[in-house]
Design an enzyme around this catalytic site. Structure first.
Site, mmCIF file in Angstrom:
data_model
loop_
_atom_site.group_PDB
_atom_site.id
_atom_site.type_symbol
_atom_site.label_atom_id
_atom_site.label_comp_id
_atom_site.label_asym_id
_atom_site.label_seq_id
_atom_site.Cartn_x
_atom_site.Cartn_y
_atom_site.Cartn_z
ATOM 1 N N HIS A 93 -8.999 2.784 -6.764
ATOM 2 C CA HIS A 93 -9.577 3.573 -5.682
ATOM 3 C C HIS A 93 -8.500 4.412 -4.981
ATOM 4 O O HIS A 93 -8.638 5.611 -4.814
ATOM 5 C CB HIS A 93 -10.251 2.611 -4.688
ATOM 6 N N ARG A 94 -7.380 3.752 -4.653
ATOM 7 C CA ARG A 94 -6.303 4.440 -3.933
ATOM 8 C C ARG A 94 -5.635 5.489 -4.822
ATOM 9 O O ARG A 94 -5.348 6.604 -4.368
ATOM 10 C CB ARG A 94 -5.272 3.411 -3.455
ATOM 11 N N PHE A 98 -1.760 -6.955 -3.911
ATOM 12 C CA PHE A 98 -1.958 -7.557 -2.587
ATOM 13 C C PHE A 98 -3.450 -7.743 -2.326
ATOM 14 O O PHE A 98 -4.294 -7.342 -3.140
ATOM 15 C CB PHE A 98 -1.312 -6.694 -1.496
ATOM 16 N N GLY A 99 -3.754 -8.322 -1.184
ATOM 17 C CA GLY A 99 -5.138 -8.441 -0.732
ATOM 18 C C GLY A 99 -6.065 -9.091 -1.754
ATOM 19 O O GLY A 99 -5.782 -10.172 -2.287
ATOM 20 N N LYS A 145 0.853 -1.185 0.000
ATOM 21 C CA LYS A 145 0.000 0.000 0.000
ATOM 22 C C LYS A 145 0.896 1.244 0.000
ATOM 23 O O LYS A 145 0.681 2.189 -0.765
ATOM 24 C CB LYS A 145 -0.878 -0.006 1.262
ATOM 25 N N ASP A 159 -7.512 3.959 4.345
ATOM 26 C CA ASP A 159 -8.319 2.774 4.634
ATOM 27 C C ASP A 159 -9.098 2.400 3.387
ATOM 28 O O ASP A 159 -9.707 3.265 2.765
ATOM 29 C CB ASP A 159 -9.354 3.118 5.716
HETATM 30 P P1 ITT Z 1 -2.874 -0.703 7.133
HETATM 31 O O1 ITT Z 1 -4.165 -0.634 7.908
HETATM 32 O O2 ITT Z 1 -1.651 -0.943 7.971
HETATM 33 O O3 ITT Z 1 -2.670 0.488 6.237
HETATM 34 P P2 ITT Z 1 -4.185 -2.933 5.706
HETATM 35 O O4 ITT Z 1 -3.624 -3.888 4.687
HETATM 36 O O5 ITT Z 1 -4.850 -3.513 6.892
HETATM 37 O O6 ITT Z 1 -2.971 -1.957 6.116
HETATM 38 P P3 ITT Z 1 -6.743 -1.702 4.919
HETATM 39 O O7 ITT Z 1 -7.301 -1.802 6.283
HETATM 40 O O8 ITT Z 1 -6.937 -0.442 4.169
HETATM 41 O O9 ITT Z 1 -5.148 -1.939 4.948
HETATM 42 O O10 ITT Z 1 -7.242 -2.861 4.002
HETATM 43 C C1 ITT Z 1 -8.390 -3.613 4.262
HETATM 44 C C2 ITT Z 1 -8.294 -4.932 3.526
HETATM 45 O O11 ITT Z 1 -8.563 -4.716 2.150
HETATM 46 C C3 ITT Z 1 -6.943 -5.605 3.630
HETATM 47 O O12 ITT Z 1 -7.130 -6.993 3.819
HETATM 48 C C4 ITT Z 1 -6.278 -5.351 2.293
HETATM 49 O O13 ITT Z 1 -5.472 -6.441 1.907
HETATM 50 C C5 ITT Z 1 -7.471 -5.183 1.363
HETATM 51 N N1 ITT Z 1 -7.141 -4.156 0.383
HETATM 52 C C6 ITT Z 1 -6.955 -2.832 0.628
HETATM 53 N N2 ITT Z 1 -6.594 -2.197 -0.496
HETATM 54 C C7 ITT Z 1 -6.546 -3.134 -1.472
HETATM 55 C C8 ITT Z 1 -6.211 -3.109 -2.828
HETATM 56 O O14 ITT Z 1 -5.815 -1.998 -3.427
HETATM 57 N N3 ITT Z 1 -6.275 -4.236 -3.511
HETATM 58 C C9 ITT Z 1 -6.648 -5.386 -2.927
HETATM 59 N N4 ITT Z 1 -6.967 -5.512 -1.642
HETATM 60 C C10 ITT Z 1 -6.903 -4.392 -0.913
#
Ligand code: ITT
Length: 188
Positions: free
Chosen positions: A169-170, A141-142, A12, A65
């Site tokens: 979005h970001r 990621f995610g 991120k 977030d």
């Molecule tokens: P921080 O709170 O330390 O910044 P985080 O990974 O927990 O890190 P978020 O709370 O914003 O960040 O993310 C919520 C979830 O959504 C988390 O499991 C991320 O992996 C996922 N996520 C956030 N942004 C994403 C993206 O651009 N692409 C895919 N998944 C995403």
């Protein structure tokens, strides 16, 4: 002076850094655990995070977030995305979506900027898309391997960071933040 980005998520951080650097804004990572209140309102969550952090670190800094909102699941996981990713993961989401035709989803990003003590600005970015039928790609990621942005037939995890940043979005929330910072005159 470099703008502090509070996150433990290095990927991120890299996305935000790449985007803000395009506007000549220098950044640094502040790897702190953030307190997240339970709420269905993302604005409430981010405002609370910023005010908590203001007790420990000096503005200016930002915290971001994101949430994945799936239409046929009534917006789930939304503000619970982090917990759901850790517990169900992408396989769990695909399982929940088995047999569901309407795969529309959106990612929402909120950036909270602590500008000065007591002064907070929020920037929102959104991208529409669909949930894929299977995981694809190994970048990002995610939920990236299961999210296909509107107008594309590849997932975010099949895109490089610049391509994702252009439409994500970001990336969009960062563009709004960058324009505001340039207008405001800090911190480049
Ligand atoms: P921080 O709170 O330390 O910044 P985080 O990974 O927990 O890190 P978020 O709370 O914003 O960040 O993310 C919520 C979830 O959504 C988390 O499991 C991320 O992996 C996922 N996520 C956030 N942004 C994403 C993206 O651009 N692409 C895919 N998944 C995403």
């Amino acid at each position: 002076m470099a703008l502090g980005i509070v996150t433990l998520n290095n990927k991120k951080y890299m996305e935000i850094k790449r985007k803000l650097n395009e506007y000549g804004i220098k950044v640094r990572q502040i790897p702190l655990i953030t307190v997240e209140i339970q709420s269905t309102n993302m604005y409430e969550i981010i405002l609370n995070k910023v005010s908590h952090l203001m007790k420990t670190i000096q503005p200016p800094f930002i915290v971001e977030d994101s949430g994945l909102f799936i239409k046929s699941l009534n917006g789930f996981p939304g503000p619970y995305s982090s917990y759901v990713f850790k517990t169900l993961g992408n396989n769990g989401i695909l399982k929940l979506m088995k047999g569901i035709k309407d795969r529309k989803a959106e990612f929402i990003s909120l950036i909270g900027l602590a500008l000065k003590p007591q002064v907070v600005k929020i920037f929102q970015g959104k991208v529409y898309g669909t949930i894929s039928m299977e995981k694809r790609g190994n970048k990002g990621f995610g939920f990236d391997p299961i999210f296909i942005p509107e107008g594309y037939n590849i997932t975010f995890a099949e895109m490089d960071i610049q391509s994702k940043n252009k439409i994500s979005h970001r990336g969009r929330a960062c563009e709004k933040l960058a324009k505001f910072l340039i207008n405001y005159g800090i911190p480049t």
